[in-house]
Write an enzyme that holds these catalytic residues in place. Structure first.
Site, short mmCIF file in Angstrom:
data_model
loop_
_atom_site.label_atom_id
_atom_site.label_comp_id
_atom_site.label_asym_id
_atom_site.label_seq_id
_atom_site.Cartn_x
_atom_site.Cartn_y
_atom_site.Cartn_z
CG ASP A 67 44.54 48.56 47.53
OD1 ASP A 67 44.15 48.82 48.68
OD2 ASP A 67 43.87 47.90 46.73
CG ASN A 136 37.17 45.01 37.58
OD1 ASN A 136 37.39 44.58 38.71
ND2 ASN A 136 37.86 46.01 37.06
CG HIS A 138 39.62 45.17 41.27
ND1 HIS A 138 39.33 46.45 40.89
CD2 HIS A 138 39.15 45.07 42.56
CE1 HIS A 138 38.75 47.08 41.89
NE2 HIS A 138 38.63 46.28 42.90
CD GLU A 143 41.30 47.77 38.19
OE1 GLU A 143 40.52 46.81 38.25
OE2 GLU A 143 40.95 48.93 38.48
C1 F6R Z 1 40.63 47.74 48.66
C2 F6R Z 1 40.83 46.85 47.53
C3 F6R Z 1 39.77 46.60 46.51
C4 F6R Z 1 38.39 46.36 47.11
C5 F6R Z 1 37.36 46.11 46.01
C6 F6R Z 1 35.97 45.96 46.57
O1 F6R Z 1 41.77 47.77 49.48
O2 F6R Z 1 41.89 46.32 47.42
O3 F6R Z 1 40.15 45.49 45.73
O4 F6R Z 1 38.45 45.27 47.97
O5 F6R Z 1 37.39 47.16 45.09
O6 F6R Z 1 35.59 47.19 47.14
P1 F6R Z 1 34.27 47.35 48.03
O7 F6R Z 1 34.49 46.50 49.22
O8 F6R Z 1 34.19 48.80 48.38
O9 F6R Z 1 33.15 46.87 47.19
#
Ligand code: F6R
Length: 246
Positions: A67, A136, A138, A143
């Protein structure tokens, strides 16, 4: 789904690196699916070390990222382009032409999403896909929602996500409100998935891997349908798992 709870962040990084290394040794032209954020940082540090000290060769490897924030140029310090460059690509012997991150500052994000999806589908499936997990539930920026998209698409970030990611920006107001993300098909077609979860804030989301529910309101629950998923977490993230394998 295998869930492994380990004592420290370092142990988590080593174990995840072992799985990535195994995929690379099995296939020197492997496609690696990569994530950003804090969870894979230790993994990337360890891959850099193995590239430098142990002949782990990236010269024929291709990478696809999950992403990118909408509106951020690749040079922006909070962009996922910049993250990947500074935390991994600049430090390993990978050909930059073989690394792919969606263009968040494309003029037409819809077209960019279509281009990225076409590119993804024209490649071999990821030999291994690295994921983090949102508080959450995701995965990538898919989301929680009444429905999920199968293909790469633009998405409005939820308040939870904006709040969680504010730590990387000067303030909450600076977090982009939307992003471009790989959809569920792109993630689920990976041959193997390794999900890294660290810290207490992930405990509830990780705990839900043990229930029997699959719902688009918790996108990570769809991973229960994949044949080869390894969740690697530290003891805090694993604290709401019952019968956890230590
Ligand atoms: C990042 C992504 C997100 C993160 C998630 C956890 O490329 O796709 O889904 O993996 O938000 O983020 P952290 O690791 O910063 O807690």
């Amino acid at each position: 789904m295998e869930i492994i709870v380990l004592g420290s962040e370092k142990d988590v990084a080593y174990k995840a690196a072992d799985l990535v290394e195994e995929a690379m040794r099995n296939n020197p032209t492997a496609v690696l699916g990569l994530a950003t954020g804090s969870s894979p940082l230790g993994l990337y540090r360890e891959l850099i070390r193995r590239n430098r000290d142990e002949d782990l060769d990236f010269s024929k490897i291709t990478t696809v990222n999950l992403d990118e924030y909408a509106g951020l140029s690749p040079e922006h310090h909070q962009s996922y382009h910049y993250f990947m460059k500074t935390n991994l690509f600049d430090h390993i012997n990978i050909n930059p032409n073989n690394t792919h991150v969606p263009e968040g500052n494309a003029e037409d994000l819809q077209k960019e999403a279509e281009r990225y999806e076409d590119m993804l589908m024209s490649m071999e499936p990821q030999d291994i896909q690295v994921l983090g997990i949102g508080t959450n539930g995701h995965i990538a920026f898919n989301e929680p929602s009444q429905s999920l998209s199968d293909v790469t698409h633009t998405v409005s970030l939820t308040d939870d996500t904006i709040e969680s990611n504010a730590r990387f920006f000067e303030g909450k107001e600076d977090v982009p409100r939307s992003a471009i993300t790989m959809g569920m098909r792109g993630i689920m077609r990976a041959k193997k998935i390794v999900l890294i979860a660290l810290g207490k804030s992930k405990a509830e989301a990780v705990g839900k891997f043990r229930d029997n529910e699959i719902t688009t309101m918790n996108p990570s629950s769809l991973l229960k349908l994949h044949a080869d998923v390894t969740v690697i977490c530290d003891s805090e993230a694993g604290s709401m798992l019952e019968n956890s394998e230590k």
